[in-house]
Design a protein around this motif. Structure first.
Motif, short mmCIF file in Angstrom:
data_model
loop_
_atom_site.label_atom_id
_atom_site.label_comp_id
_atom_site.label_asym_id
_atom_site.label_seq_id
_atom_site.Cartn_x
_atom_site.Cartn_y
_atom_site.Cartn_z
N ILE A 64 0.84 -1.20 0.00
CA ILE A 64 0.00 0.00 0.00
C ILE A 64 0.87 1.25 0.00
CG2 ILE A 64 -1.68 1.30 1.36
CD1 ILE A 64 -2.80 -1.44 2.27
N ILE A 65 1.93 1.23 0.78
CA ILE A 65 2.85 2.37 0.82
C ILE A 65 3.44 2.63 -0.56
CG2 ILE A 65 5.11 3.13 1.69
CD1 ILE A 65 4.37 1.88 4.37
N SER A 66 3.86 1.59 -1.24
CA SER A 66 4.42 1.76 -2.58
C SER A 66 3.41 2.37 -3.54
CB SER A 66 4.90 0.40 -3.12
OG SER A 66 5.98 -0.09 -2.35
N ALA A 67 2.16 1.93 -3.43
CA ALA A 67 1.11 2.46 -4.31
C ALA A 67 0.83 3.92 -4.02
CB ALA A 67 -0.16 1.63 -4.15
N LEU A 68 0.81 4.28 -2.74
CA LEU A 68 0.56 5.67 -2.37
C LEU A 68 1.73 6.57 -2.77
CD1 LEU A 68 -1.10 5.18 1.14
CD2 LEU A 68 -2.23 5.84 -1.00
N GLU A 69 2.95 6.07 -2.65
CA GLU A 69 4.11 6.85 -3.09
C GLU A 69 4.07 7.08 -4.60
OE1 GLU A 69 7.38 4.54 -1.56
OE2 GLU A 69 7.58 5.85 0.21
N ALA A 70 3.65 6.06 -5.33
CA ALA A 70 3.54 6.21 -6.79
C ALA A 70 2.44 7.23 -7.13
CB ALA A 70 3.23 4.86 -7.42
N LEU A 71 1.35 7.20 -6.38
CA LEU A 71 0.28 8.17 -6.60
C LEU A 71 0.77 9.59 -6.31
CD1 LEU A 71 -2.70 8.88 -7.17
CD2 LEU A 71 -3.15 8.44 -4.73
N ASN A 72 1.54 9.74 -5.25
CA ASN A 72 2.09 11.06 -4.91
C ASN A 72 2.98 11.58 -6.03
OD1 ASN A 72 2.84 13.34 -3.23
ND2 ASN A 72 4.77 12.27 -2.85
N GLU A 73 3.82 10.72 -6.55
CA GLU A 73 4.71 11.14 -7.64
C GLU A 73 3.91 11.54 -8.88
OE1 GLU A 73 7.53 8.06 -8.33
OE2 GLU A 73 8.42 8.19 -6.32
N TRP A 74 2.86 10.78 -9.19
CA TRP A 74 2.05 11.09 -10.36
C TRP A 74 1.33 12.42 -10.18
CZ3 TRP A 74 -2.87 12.31 -11.72
CH2 TRP A 74 -3.19 12.23 -13.07
N ARG A 75 0.75 12.64 -9.02
CA ARG A 75 0.01 13.89 -8.78
C ARG A 75 0.95 15.09 -8.77
NH1 ARG A 75 -5.02 14.30 -7.02
NH2 ARG A 75 -4.58 15.87 -5.40
N THR B 140 -6.93 3.38 -5.08
CA THR B 140 -5.48 3.11 -5.08
C THR B 140 -5.15 1.95 -4.16
OG1 THR B 140 -4.96 5.42 -5.59
CG2 THR B 140 -3.21 4.10 -4.60
N ILE B 141 -5.74 1.95 -2.98
CA ILE B 141 -5.49 0.88 -2.02
C ILE B 141 -6.07 -0.45 -2.52
CG2 ILE B 141 -6.03 0.05 0.31
CD1 ILE B 141 -5.92 3.01 1.20
N LYS B 142 -7.27 -0.39 -3.07
CA LYS B 142 -7.91 -1.60 -3.59
C LYS B 142 -7.06 -2.25 -4.68
CE LYS B 142 -12.22 -3.27 -5.66
NZ LYS B 142 -13.56 -2.88 -6.17
N LYS B 143 -6.53 -1.42 -5.58
CA LYS B 143 -5.70 -1.95 -6.66
C LYS B 143 -4.39 -2.51 -6.13
CE LYS B 143 -3.80 -0.75 -11.19
NZ LYS B 143 -3.62 0.32 -12.21
N ALA B 144 -3.86 -1.88 -5.08
CA ALA B 144 -2.56 -2.31 -4.54
C ALA B 144 -2.61 -3.71 -3.96
CB ALA B 144 -2.11 -1.32 -3.46
N VAL B 145 -3.77 -4.15 -3.49
CA VAL B 145 -3.87 -5.46 -2.84
C VAL B 145 -4.44 -6.54 -3.76
CG1 VAL B 145 -4.12 -4.31 -0.62
CG2 VAL B 145 -6.17 -5.04 -1.83
N GLU B 146 -4.75 -6.16 -5.00
CA GLU B 146 -5.28 -7.16 -5.94
C GLU B 146 -4.27 -8.29 -6.14
OE1 GLU B 146 -6.30 -5.17 -9.52
OE2 GLU B 146 -8.18 -4.33 -8.74
N GLY B 147 -4.76 -9.52 -6.09
CA GLY B 147 -3.90 -10.68 -6.30
C GLY B 147 -3.24 -11.18 -5.02
N ASP B 148 -3.40 -10.44 -3.92
CA ASP B 148 -2.87 -10.88 -2.63
C ASP B 148 -4.01 -11.57 -1.88
OD1 ASP B 148 -2.30 -10.79 0.29
OD2 ASP B 148 -0.49 -9.72 -0.35
N LYS B 149 -3.93 -12.92 -1.82
CA LYS B 149 -5.03 -13.70 -1.26
C LYS B 149 -5.35 -13.28 0.17
CE LYS B 149 -6.57 -18.43 -0.39
NZ LYS B 149 -6.24 -19.88 -0.47
#
Length: 417
Positions: A233-244, A305-314
């Motif tokens: 989740i942290i990685s996804a939020l950091e990527a979102l921050n960079e994009w914004r 963003t959080i929902k997408k970050a955990v996709e595929g993690d059972k």
């Protein structure tokens, strides 16, 4: 009159500086503002102002759409308003400052006592020196200047000394406005480097809770590490921050803060023992957004963003992260720069300081935003500061003198306009 004002302030600036030192030495960390407010009450009484003390009433202010709950009880915590009654039914003006400061911890990062108020060269040091006790005292001294000079001020002037701006301003500036202390114009003297600020970003706080499975480190394969899961989740939020940061722009914020929006990961708590697989991780963060973006849009953005970050993690699909919104939740604020209130202030400031003054926006919030809910005009203008919220915070004293000069002259200009 402009020259008389400047001469008076130059001749009495040591009193101005000494007063700032005195208030910096008062440890008015958010929630413990009483001693500082008692001091401000005395300073307002010295000017024979009509003084009101406003203890916030939670039930009254909590229903306002701009209210932010600091979580700190309001019992015995009071805002102080001092009113000078004008003699010609001119326009009214509020000059605002907050007394609360953030903690100076850790003290080890400071090179001096954070409560000293020491003056070295042109700088006065200490927690709150810039944010924003220098501005608060400049407000008082500007009005004092006109009173001591015997100038007949045309309209009412309100000095607001308020609580908990650092925690959202719900029990401070908002409580005063809700009690009816509303004027034709509103100036907050935050340390904005002698710029005129007319807009700030929307701000929201959120919390993410991730569950794991506790196990002994020697049997870590039987557990689920909440820290490791949170890292996705942290990685996804950091990527979102960079994009914004690259794609979401608002010119005033680019000018005033260098970047329009930020997603700051501020607090991470997880685990309590090196030999235990942590069963829970909690992240707290702050996201800023620009005019045109809404709180609902931002909430959906973070959720998705959080929902997408955990996709595929059972594990996380079976134990989804919990997203909570808390604390700061404010809309962006924007004051029309062409409004006569702003234009007259700009003209006045440039005339007094004999220099160009920039109009900017900020990616951080301030109490001037509350004016938009009352149909009134507002802006920020304050001294040059360094290291606000950080070690060795300081304010430039020559800029404090300029702010005081600008305010004293603007009281005349606005109330007589």
């Amino acid at each position: 009159m402009k020259e008389k004002i400047r001469q008076y302030i130059d001749e009495h600036k040591e009193e101005l500086f000494t007063t700032i030192q005195e208030v910096v030495r008062i440890k008015s960390i958010v929630g413990n503002e009483q001693e500082m407010q008692a001091y401000m009450k005395r300073k307002y009484e010295e000017l024979n102002l009509t003084v009101y003390e406003i203890e916030p009433v939670y039930e009254k202010i909590s229903c306002h759409e701009a209210f932010i709950d600091s979580g700190i009880p309001y019992v015995s915590r009071k805002n102080v308003v001092g009113i000078y009654n004008g003699n010609k039914n001119g326009k009214s003006l509020t000059i605002h400052g907050h007394v609360d400061v953030v903690s100076p911890e850790p003290f080890s990062n400071w090179t001096m006592d954070p409560w000293s108020g020491d003056i070295i060269g042109n700088k006065l040091y200490g927690r709150g020196s810039a944010d924003m006790k220098a501005g608060l005292i400049s407000n008082w001294f500007a009005l004092k200047t006109l009173i001591d000079l015997g100038y007949p001020i045309a309209g009412d002037v309100h000095l607001h000394s308020v609580l908990e701006e650092e925690a959202g301003g719900g029990g401070g500036a908002l409580a005063c406005l809700e009690e009816g202390f509303v004027t034709d114009g509103y100036i907050s003297t935050e340390p904005h480097n002698l710029n005129v600020t007319i807009s700030h970003a929307g701000i929201m706080y959120f919390r993410v809770l991730v569950k794991g499975r506790i196990a002994h480190a020697g049997l870590a394969h039987e557990g689920v590490n909440a820290i490791s899961k949170m890292m996705k989740i942290i990685s996804a939020l950091e990527a979102l921050n960079e994009w914004r940061a690259k794609n979401v722009k608002f010119e005033l914020y680019e000018k005033g803060s260098g970047q329009s929006v930020h997603l700051n990961l501020g607090v991470l708590n997880a685990g309590d023992w090196a030999s235990t697989v942590p069963g829970e991780a909690v992240l707290e963060a702050r996201i800023g957004f620009i005019p045109g973006e809404t709180r609902q849009e931002i909430k959906k953005l973070i959720h998705d963003t959080i929902k997408k970050a955990v996709e595929g993690d059972k594990w996380m699909e079976e134990n989804p992260p919990i997203l909570e919104w808390f604390g700061w939740s404010t809309d962006p604020w924007y004051q029309d720069p062409e409004d006569p209130f702003v234009q007259l202030f700009l003209e006045n400031a440039e005339s007094v300081m004999d220099r160009k003054v920039n109009i900017i926006g900020r990616a951080s919030a301030n109490d001037a935003r509350f004016t938009q809910y009352y149909g009134k005009k507002g802006l920020c203008f304050g001294p040059i500061g360094e290291n606000m919220h950080g070690p060795d915070e300081c304010v430039h004293l020559d800029s404090v003198v300029e702010v005081t000069n600008v305010l004293a002259n603007y009281i005349i200009r606005w109330t007589e306009s």
